[in-house]
Design an enzyme around this catalytic site. Structure first.
Site, mmCIF file in Angstrom:
data_model
loop_
_atom_site.group_PDB
_atom_site.id
_atom_site.type_symbol
_atom_site.label_atom_id
_atom_site.label_comp_id
_atom_site.label_asym_id
_atom_site.label_seq_id
_atom_site.Cartn_x
_atom_site.Cartn_y
_atom_site.Cartn_z
ATOM 1 N N PRO A 145 91.666 -25.616 48.787
ATOM 2 C CA PRO A 145 90.752 -24.724 48.052
ATOM 3 C C PRO A 145 90.193 -23.634 48.959
ATOM 4 O O PRO A 145 88.987 -23.570 49.232
ATOM 5 C CB PRO A 145 89.665 -25.684 47.570
ATOM 6 C CG PRO A 145 89.607 -26.732 48.643
ATOM 7 C CD PRO A 145 91.026 -26.905 49.116
ATOM 8 N N LYS A 146 91.058 -22.738 49.414
ATOM 9 C CA LYS A 146 90.684 -21.766 50.432
ATOM 10 C C LYS A 146 90.270 -20.432 49.825
ATOM 11 O O LYS A 146 90.847 -19.979 48.846
ATOM 12 C CB LYS A 146 91.849 -21.548 51.401
ATOM 13 C CG LYS A 146 92.215 -22.807 52.192
ATOM 14 C CD LYS A 146 93.232 -22.527 53.276
ATOM 15 C CE LYS A 146 93.478 -23.774 54.117
ATOM 16 N NZ LYS A 146 94.332 -23.511 55.292
ATOM 17 N N ALA A 147 89.275 -19.832 50.470
ATOM 18 C CA ALA A 147 88.809 -18.493 50.099
ATOM 19 C C ALA A 147 88.468 -17.744 51.381
ATOM 20 O O ALA A 147 88.274 -18.350 52.441
ATOM 21 C CB ALA A 147 87.583 -18.577 49.190
#
Length: 246
Positions: free
Chosen positions: A114-116
């Site tokens: 869940p990368k941002a």
């Protein structure tokens, strides 16, 4: 370009790939981990079934990559939550923020992380190891730990970072529906622990709508560690399909 050529590419733009199609090896990956107790109801609201929670704990982590295959150095941070799935203990990857676009896209497209994009940092300042996360000009998190305060057993350090990890893989359809919605599992392999330390720590989380780490409030610091390793990330595999679940 023929159809077969298109299928051999993993991502767009087709002629300028952002990441290699193989397991990534990390050299001198440096962790600052702060485990804290949080509100049980807040935790249950963000952990999807069928994952189970034993204690209301969260691990805030800042990771400084000395060198990563295909990407080079970068930094990331986030929150992971101890969970159980089908009797196996592991960690649920709740949120991750990086300062490297290619590593962010690779984590989302090739795996299920869940990368941002964010601005994490890890540095030593006057006897303290300081990990921070900024979103634009706004501070989101500040973690500090006494620098190399007390040695940590290598096996304990290994056990902290080698647990299986779970994440949710979402691939939207073209009409707003979902094409893929899986719970996935992966783990770290080929670990060499180079340094491991523990000591007193503090953690502050600040409310931000785009990086809501503070939705899991810090009620009590449980432990902290500073670990330097070499390791490899194994590919993810699906273990539960939300689209077919009852």
């Amino acid at each position: 370009m023929r159809s077969a050529d298109v299928r051999r590419h993993a991502a767009t733009p087709l002629t300028a790939p952002l990441y290699p199609l193989r397991a990534a090896r990390f050299t001198d990956r440096e962790y600052l981990n702060v485990v804290y107790r949080t509100d049980p109801q807040a935790l249950r609201a963000v952990v999807p079934e069928p994952l189970e929670i034993d204690e209301p704990l969260v691990r805030f982590e800042v990771m400084k990559m000395g060198d990563a295959d295909g990407f080079g150095p970068y930094t990331e941070c986030g929150q992971v939550i101890p969970v159980r799935f089908d009797g196996e203990h592991g960690e649920y990857l709740h949120a991750m923020y990086l300062d490297h676009f290619g590593a962010t896209i690779a984590g989302r497209e090739l795996s299920a992380y869940p990368k941002a994009i964010g601005s994490p940092a890890l540095a030593v300042e006057q006897g303290a190891l300081a990990g921070t996360l900024d979103w634009g000009s706004q501070r989101v998190a500040t973690a500090t730990m006494a620098y190399k305060w007390q040695p940590l057993a290598r096996e304990e350090a290994r056990s902290q970072i080698a647990v299986p990890t779970f994440a949710v893989k979402v691939v939207p359809g073209y009409q707003g529906d979902l094409r893929v919605c899986d719970l996935t599992r992966t783990e770290i392999t080929d670990i060499t622990v180079k340094e491991a330390w523990t000591g007193p720590a503090r953690l502050q989380l600040f409310a931000h709508v785009m990086a809501p780490l503070a939705d899991l409030p810090v009620l009590e610091i449980v432990s902290a560690s500073h670990i330097v390793t070499d390791l490899t990330l194994a590919p993810m595999r699906p273990v539960y399909d939300f689209l077919t679940a009852g």
